[in-house]
Scaffold this motif. Structure first.
Motif, mmCIF file in Angstrom:
data_model
loop_
_atom_site.group_PDB
_atom_site.id
_atom_site.type_symbol
_atom_site.label_atom_id
_atom_site.label_comp_id
_atom_site.label_asym_id
_atom_site.label_seq_id
_atom_site.Cartn_x
_atom_site.Cartn_y
_atom_site.Cartn_z
ATOM 1 N N ILE A 124 4.263 8.230 -6.950
ATOM 2 C CA ILE A 124 4.579 7.241 -5.904
ATOM 3 C C ILE A 124 6.006 7.436 -5.395
ATOM 4 O O ILE A 124 6.234 7.742 -4.222
ATOM 5 C CB ILE A 124 4.413 5.799 -6.443
ATOM 6 N N PRO A 146 7.058 11.298 -3.944
ATOM 7 C CA PRO A 146 6.625 11.672 -2.583
ATOM 8 C C PRO A 146 7.313 10.849 -1.501
ATOM 9 O O PRO A 146 7.453 11.304 -0.380
ATOM 10 C CB PRO A 146 5.122 11.375 -2.593
ATOM 11 N N LEU A 147 7.755 9.639 -1.850
ATOM 12 C CA LEU A 147 8.388 8.793 -0.836
ATOM 13 C C LEU A 147 9.849 9.150 -0.620
ATOM 14 O O LEU A 147 10.419 8.838 0.409
ATOM 15 C CB LEU A 147 8.263 7.314 -1.231
ATOM 16 N N LEU A 150 6.190 -1.197 -4.260
ATOM 17 C CA LEU A 150 5.341 -0.005 -4.327
ATOM 18 C C LEU A 150 5.279 0.516 -5.757
ATOM 19 O O LEU A 150 4.227 0.992 -6.209
ATOM 20 C CB LEU A 150 5.871 1.080 -3.386
ATOM 21 N N ARG A 191 9.129 2.639 4.593
ATOM 22 C CA ARG A 191 9.069 3.437 5.789
ATOM 23 C C ARG A 191 7.643 3.913 5.838
ATOM 24 O O ARG A 191 7.219 4.728 5.057
ATOM 25 C CB ARG A 191 10.045 4.604 5.666
ATOM 26 N N THR A 192 6.915 3.371 6.777
ATOM 27 C CA THR A 192 5.488 3.636 6.733
ATOM 28 C C THR A 192 5.030 4.469 7.907
ATOM 29 O O THR A 192 3.936 4.988 7.894
ATOM 30 C CB THR A 192 4.701 2.312 6.765
ATOM 31 N N ARG A 200 -5.346 6.622 6.440
ATOM 32 C CA ARG A 200 -4.049 6.327 5.829
ATOM 33 C C ARG A 200 -3.642 4.915 6.215
ATOM 34 O O ARG A 200 -4.056 4.407 7.261
ATOM 35 C CB ARG A 200 -2.991 7.296 6.351
ATOM 36 N N ARG A 232 -7.201 7.396 -2.128
ATOM 37 C CA ARG A 232 -6.217 7.697 -3.179
ATOM 38 C C ARG A 232 -5.472 6.430 -3.602
ATOM 39 O O ARG A 232 -5.100 6.283 -4.762
ATOM 40 C CB ARG A 232 -5.227 8.746 -2.695
ATOM 41 N N PRO A 240 4.906 12.796 7.927
ATOM 42 C CA PRO A 240 6.026 11.919 7.560
ATOM 43 C C PRO A 240 5.572 10.887 6.543
ATOM 44 O O PRO A 240 4.369 10.580 6.457
ATOM 45 C CB PRO A 240 6.389 11.257 8.881
ATOM 46 N N VAL A 241 6.505 10.404 5.792
ATOM 47 C CA VAL A 241 6.159 9.360 4.831
ATOM 48 C C VAL A 241 6.899 8.083 5.173
ATOM 49 O O VAL A 241 7.878 8.108 5.890
ATOM 50 C CB VAL A 241 6.519 9.759 3.393
ATOM 51 N N LEU A 251 0.874 -1.184 0.000
ATOM 52 C CA LEU A 251 0.000 0.000 0.000
ATOM 53 C C LEU A 251 0.901 1.220 0.000
ATOM 54 O O LEU A 251 1.937 1.226 0.649
ATOM 55 C CB LEU A 251 -0.884 0.009 1.253
ATOM 56 N N TRP A 252 0.498 2.259 -0.723
ATOM 57 C CA TRP A 252 1.325 3.458 -0.790
ATOM 58 C C TRP A 252 1.152 4.267 0.485
ATOM 59 O O TRP A 252 0.066 4.787 0.759
ATOM 60 C CB TRP A 252 0.962 4.270 -2.030
ATOM 61 N N PRO A 253 2.211 4.349 1.278
ATOM 62 C CA PRO A 253 2.053 4.894 2.633
ATOM 63 C C PRO A 253 1.669 6.368 2.660
ATOM 64 O O PRO A 253 1.110 6.840 3.641
ATOM 65 C CB PRO A 253 3.440 4.687 3.267
ATOM 66 N N HIS A 254 1.970 7.083 1.574
ATOM 67 C CA HIS A 254 1.712 8.520 1.612
ATOM 68 C C HIS A 254 0.337 8.882 1.083
ATOM 69 O O HIS A 254 -0.007 10.055 1.048
ATOM 70 C CB HIS A 254 2.783 9.259 0.814
ATOM 71 N N LEU A 255 -0.450 7.893 0.665
ATOM 72 C CA LEU A 255 -1.773 8.187 0.110
ATOM 73 C C LEU A 255 -2.865 7.636 1.027
ATOM 74 O O LEU A 255 -2.683 6.613 1.686
ATOM 75 C CB LEU A 255 -1.911 7.554 -1.278
#
Lengths: 355, 347, 540
Positions: free
Chosen positions: C457, C460-461, C439, C270-271, B134, B98, C539-540, B90-94
């Motif tokens: 993707i 941003p990471l 990812l 890094r989540t 998230r 999203r 944070p990302v 899973l895309w952690p920033h979305l």
């Protein structure tokens, strides 16, 4: 990252490189790429390389543009940046000269340029009143506005009679009290080359043996000599009049001596102007050279912070240099000095190794 | 829906043959579990289908569309293949929404439709209303379901699930299995489901593909895998309890009690397999096999009695416990089936 | 990122940096008439040359150790501890990079001169001194100057390094170890490649620096010998042959770096948010003292010198007006170089990650600019790009390409990129390596093109690493002049050489005001960034 597909990749690469080429071909900004190449009389600009502080070069360029309508494009460099500078650049650009006129703030490197075949001779009516000693017999350069190699001393540290000769450096009375810039760069290197030519190798050798025996501090450059004397780190040293003058303007407790008034005389290092062979705007180059060699230029240099000394008579001399009028000028055959410069430099490098 | 075909696909990665001459037909709308131990190449098989790995030889087709031959003909992002990764990815920033709409945006789906489809997909995995969360705000099971919803939202032609339940606990797994089964039934998408868990595989597929060492060993109905395992490996992973060497034919078949089933074949003997439910206990004098009860284990609706004869330990399904040490006979309700050795492929 | 970008980026990098470097190699093997010769390499038979090399290595090694001693603790304190006033320290940390090393040295000469403030006000009353920085005999002063200038490279890379790994690793270790032990066994292991990279940067910058040893009147080092070859003999071939030890040293160091830093140490994915900072407790005053001491030496003191010179800022407008074109050019060029370098680095790093012979070669070639003395690089750029003919032809297009690059700002950008590329490459490479490939694959399967996957993707990471890369290149470009001034086309003057020239002429009004403007230009954005509420920076 893996690369699962290769179809069309080579085509995409060709297109991409074509785009890249177009990008590079496009001028970075329009007005700055409009340099003309070799099309003599038609151009309305001239390229000047000047090892000259911006406080001079800008007003000078503006005046030239105003008077002639020719735009001056200039690149400047000062010796303070401790780089190989414009001379190296001019030699490296030989395959395709980009510069028309070089205004050097000293002379020995100009002669090296002449010897490297970078220059072409010229004659300027405005040089007529410049003494022959400051003109190349072959017509490759003309000297003007000079700096003198002088003794700077701290008036709080030297209360008696100040030193008055170059050889005071080896006088045991001044042991550990004097400094000289590392003679591999700048005017100090030229100074030693002049002595090398005038005295011969053996006497220069003896001089340096004496220098080291007398604990003369080797400083980085003339500016550092001036700074250390001005700040009271050491009583006196050899520097150029321009460095002395800025210390004086800054209110430091310093004074100067034009050395060897009773002997060989004080060394004067003039600015030089020369014309680059195959430069892009030869006609305008001549106009710029004529303009530089006007008496006004020497007057401007004399009035400025660097207090340079006019080589012509009848031009107002800088006021801050005490004893200037009594100065005895050392006669120098510059072309001969240029010829020995690489040898003296190489010898000095060996002699200074580990110092 | 179109059938998915892999034709003699070979993949070499880092000098190692990871897939070796694999041919496989997956029916349109079929959910095919691929069962095998870790490192057997099953994930690579998924990645070949997805277009993430380039095979050295072989063809991959979906209906009329040639994915690989073996040069990639359709790039991964145009295959219409969706995948649930083992670590979910899973895309952690979305946000959840999203994460789901990312693919729809890439495919230029209008915004209004995107919103509806995202909501529908989330509802189908019981996550309605989770749009704004998230990934790091979700529980393990919720992330699993978001990953599934993300794969489904694009209406893929092929769905690839790479051990999606390997990191969830048993209770959650049953729940998620039923979600997957429901979703598959409703959408009818051709699905490959990679797992190393026999129960998952058997529970999901009408057929199950068994893999080992980069090769496909057998593709068959769960019952058939059980009844007629192609080799010792299939027998083991499909849960056939009893594998031994035997001599004779049909009813006259007799085990060789002194032969180690993992060892070399004795003269004239061959390897056979039989499930515990195809064996029954009998009087010691009245049965072809005679042994001694070593243990009996209560299993809820039945008892497994372990009978020792020579070096063999046979598992027999029975109704009641027996005393340990009791002398007892065993006979089969149907004869054991001969199976190949592990090196023989019989797909 | 498009499919062909790695290839284009590699091509661009080769064009901008590798071609000039290769040209130096060509020069070193051909005499003035273009005949093949190994004569220039006979210099290596002389023991004098080896003594030059040894002295250079002493300076660079000393500066590197000192920069590590200052930078690594600062980086860790800023990145992972509960140090107070962090934004202030971070902002002060970047200042030294902005000022040409030369200027920093001169500021210290002023502070520690016999008539300077420290000697007259602090030391004289207690009977010490006078202490003169300029008189710190030979190497120590030079090493101190270089370390104070370059320690921020180590500090910034460490700072990013300790914030890179998934904090879960460290948290897991904290269950069985005290916080600092846990940090050392987990996060620090991951951060080490960043710290080492910083050390390599410092080593090479110190090795090729000419101006700072010059200030301390240290001759007899390799850069001064190269300078001498250009200035006294105009011997391009000999000067080029003298760059070989730099290239060789870079290969050895890179090999050593690769050996000690396992590539697998970069932790993927890094989540979650940052791990809670490690509490300093009673060590807080000590840590504050250290941060304050380092920041004072490297930033606050030079700034104080500049402020004192500029006080009361009455010449501010005039000074700014006088420098306006240079200020604009500098910011434009630095930003342009930073942007291009990062964009190219993304492609090159991607290609390196694919491995193979080309990947391995690029890995080394990407660091090569560090080892090339800037004056050699500048001259090589002239020789490569200023030409009438090439490839045995003098077709008109060659002159046009030459004009389009050599007489425009492009040549400045080329010089800046060629010098700073390693700054961009390393953080970008580590950053991209830290993103779980699944990812990206998930995005590809979702139907996204490579470009979209990269923009939506990957980018941003990894923005933290890219921002660091951009920032490092920008900072370094602002202060660069060794290579750029050699190729600077008319109209593209920049601030650094003018600052130095003005300093030389005692125009302290010009120097101080404009140096302060440069510092403010960079420091204020950092402070604002650091002081905005954390909530808006997820944070990302």
């Amino acid at each position: 990252m893996h690369r699962p597909f290769s179809s069309h990749r080579s085509a995409a690469r060709v297109v991409a490189f074509a785009l890249l080429g177009a990008l590079l071909a496009a001028p970075f900004t329009g007005c700055k790429a409009s340099e003309s190449t070799g099309d003599a009389g038609a151009s309305a600009e001239v390229v000047l390389y000047a090892s000259l502080d911006d406080s001079y070069s800008r007003p000078f360029a503006e005046a030239f543009e105003r008077d002639t309508g020719i735009k001056v494009k200039f690149a400047t460099d000062s010796e303070a940046t401790k780089t190989t500078g414009l001379v190296t650049r001019l030699i490296s650009e030989r395959a395709r000269p980009r510069c028309d006129v070089f205004w050097n703030n000293e002379i020995v490197q100009t002669i090296l340029l002449k010897n490297e075949g970078v220059l072409e001779p010229f004659s300027s009516p405005n040089a007529a009143d410049i003494p022959e000693a400051y003109k190349d017999p072959d017509g490759y350069w003309v000297g003007f506005g000079a700096r003198a190699r002088v003794i700077i001393y701290n008036t709080e540290m030297v209360t008696g009679t100040p030193p008055a000769t170059f050889e005071a450096l080896v006088d045991p009375a001044w042991k550990g009290k004097a400094t000289l810039a590392r003679p591999l760069n700048g005017t100090t290197a030229s100074h030693i080359a002049v002595l090398w030519h005038a005295w011969g190798k053996d006497r220069v050798k003896a001089l340096f043996d004496g220098l080291f025996a007398n604990d003369v501090r080797i400083s980085a450059g003339n500016a550092q000599v001036m700074m250390q004397v001005a700040q009271g780190s050491i009583p006196w040293g050899f520097t150029d009049t321009d460095d002395f003058h800025v210390a004086l303007l800054d209110g430091k407790p310093v004074d100067l001596v034009f050395p060897d008034a009773d002997g060989a005389g004080t060394l004067l290092l003039p600015n030089t102007v020369c014309k680059i062979k195959g430069g892009p705007n030869p006609a305008n180059a001549q106009k710029l050279i004529d303009y530089i060699l006007r008496r006004e230029t020497e007057a401007m240099l004399a009035k400025g912070r660097s207090a340079q000394i006019p080589v012509r008579d009848g031009i107002a001399r800088p006021t801050g240099l005490k004893g200037l009028d009594a100065m005895k000028v050392m006669p120098v055959d510059w072309n001969a000095v240029g010829a020995v410069f690489p040898t003296s430099h190489e010898w000095l490098k060996e002699r200074l190794r580990g110092k | 829906m179109n059938p998915l075909e892999l034709d003699r696909v070979t993949v070499r990665l880092g000098g190692r043959t990871v897939l070796d001459d694999v041919s496989l037909s997956v029916g349109a709308g079929e959910l095919l579990p691929i069962l095998g131990p870790s490192g057997c190449g099953k994930t690579t098989l998924l990645r070949v289908v997805a277009g993430l790995v380039r095979p050295k030889r072989g063809r991959v087709t979906l209906g009329e569309r040639v994915f690989n031959d073996p040069r990639p003909r359709v790039p991964a992002h145009e295959r219409g293949v969706a995948m649930v990764f083992q670590q979910l990815a899973l895309w952690p920033h979305l946000t959840v929404a999203r994460n789901l709409s990312f693919g729809l945006e890439a495919r230029k789906v209008p915004e209004a439709e995107r919103t509806t489809r995202v909501a529908d997909a989330l509802a189908s995995v019981d996550l309605a209303g989770f749009e704004a969360r998230r990934p790091d705000e979700l529980s393990g099971g919720e992330r699993q379901r978001v990953a599934l919803a993300r794969a489904l939202v694009a209406n893929p032609d092929v769905l690839l699930l790479d051990e999606p339940l390997s990191s969830v606990d048993a209770m959650l797994r049953d729940e998620l299995l039923s979600v997957i089964r429901t979703v598959h039934r409703r959408l009818g998408v051709t699905t490959l489901y990679v797992t190393h868990d026999r129960d998952e595989a058997m529970a999901l597929g009408r057929r199950v593909a068994v893999m080992t060492d980069g090769r496909l060993v057998q593709v068959d109905a769960p019952e058939a895998l059980h009844r007629r395992p192609a080799n010792r490996f299939v027998a083991r992973v499909s849960g056939v309890q009893n594998v031994f060497f035997a001599v004779g034919e049909d009813d006259a078949m007799r085990p060789v009690p002194d032969a180690d089933p993992d060892g070399p074949a004795p003269n004239g003997a061959r390897l056979v397999a039989i499930g515990g439910h195809d064996l029954e206990l009998a009087d010691a004098d009245d049965a072809p096999i005679e042994g001694e009860v070593e243990a009996s284990v209560f299993r809820g609706d039945h008892v497994v009695v372990i009978v020792r004869t020579g070096v063999l330990r046979l598992e027999v399904r029975d109704a009641a416990r027996r005393d340990v040490g009791e002398r007892i006979g065993v006979r089969w309700l149907r004869p054991p089936v001969p199976i190949g050795s592990d090196s023989e492929v019989n797909a | 990122m498009s499919r062909s970008w790695p290839w284009i980026a590699v091509g661009l990098y080769a064009l901008i940096a590798l071609v000039p470097i290769a040209y130096l190699g060509y020069l070193s093997l051909h005499d003035a008439q273009g005949r093949l010769t190994t004569a220039f390499y006979t210099a290596y038979e002389s023991s004098a040359l080896w003594s030059l090399l040894w002295k250079s290595v002493q300076i660079a090694g000393g500066a590197t150790l000192a920069a590590l001693a200052l930078g690594a603790p600062i980086g860790v304190l800023l990145g992972r501890s509960s140090l107070w006033f962090k934004p202030v320290w971070i902002a002060l940390t970047v200042v030294p990079l902005l000022l040409p090393p030369y200027l920093m040295t001169i500021c210290w000469f002023y502070l520690l001169s016999p008539d300077g403030w420290i000697n007259t006000t602090l030391l004289a009353p207690v009977g010490i001194g006078p202490i003169e920085f300029q008189r710190f005999d030979g190497l120590p002063g030079c090493i101190a100057s270089l370390a104070l200038t370059y320690y921020p490279i180590v500090a910034l890379l460490t700072w990013v390094g300790v914030r890179t790994p998934d904090p879960a690793f460290e948290e897991a270790a904290r269950l069985v170890r005290a916080p600092w032990g846990a940090f050392r066994r987990t996060t620090w292991v991951v951060a080490r490649p960043y710290v080492l990279t910083g050390a390599v940067f410092v080593f090479f910058f110190s090795l090729i620096n000419y101006a700072v040893p010059y200030q301390f009147s240290i001759g007899g080092i390799l850069p001064s010998e190269i300078h001498s070859q250009y200035q006294a003999h105009h011997n391009h071939g000999q000067a080029a042959a003298l760059t070989v030890p730099f290239v060789f040293a870079s290969l050895v160091l890179l090999w050593a770096e690769r050996r000690t830093v396992a590539r697998g140490a970069i932790v993927r994915g890094r989540t979650t948010a940052d791990a809670p900072p490690i509490r300093l407790g009673f060590a807080q005053p000590l840590a504050l003292l250290f941060a304050a001491a380092v920041s004072t030496l490297a930033a606050a003191a030079p700034i104080a010198v500049l402020v004192k010179m500029a006080w009361p800022f009455d010449g501010f407008r005039a000074a700014l007006e006088s420098f306006r074109p240079e200020l604009i050019n500098t910011v434009l060029l630095a930003a342009g170089a930073a942007t291009l370098a990062v964009v190219i680095a993304i492609g090159v790093a991607t290609r390196i990650a694919r491995g193979g012979l080309l990947g391995g070669t690029l890995d080394v070639a990407g660091m090569l600019p560090l080892a090339i003395p800037p004056m050699s690089l500048g001259i090589a750029l002239i020789l490569v790009w200023n030409r009438q003919s090439a490839f045995g032809t003098d077709a008109a297009w060659i002159a046009r390409v030459s004009d389009a690059i050599y007489t425009t700002g492009w040549i400045m950008l080329f010089a800046l990129i060629a010098r700073t590329f390693p700054f961009a490459l390393r953080p970008v490479f580590y950053g991209l390596g830290g993103v779980d490939p699944a990812l990206r694959e998930a995005a590809t399967l979702a139907g996204a093109s490579r470009t979209r996957t990269f923009l939506r993707i990957t980018l941003p990471l990894v923005w933290r690493s890219l921002a660091l890369a951009w920032f490092l290149v920008f900072l370094f470009s602002v202060g660069e002049y060794d290579a750029t001034h050699l190729v600077q086309p008319p109209g593209w003057a920049v601030v650094a050489p003018r600052l130095i020239g003005s300093f030389h002429n005692f125009r302290h009004d010009l120097v101080s005001n404009n140096a302060l403007v440069m510092i403010a230009l960079v420091v204020f954005p950092i402070l604002i960034y650091l002081l905005v509420p954390k909530r808006s920076r997820r944070p990302v």
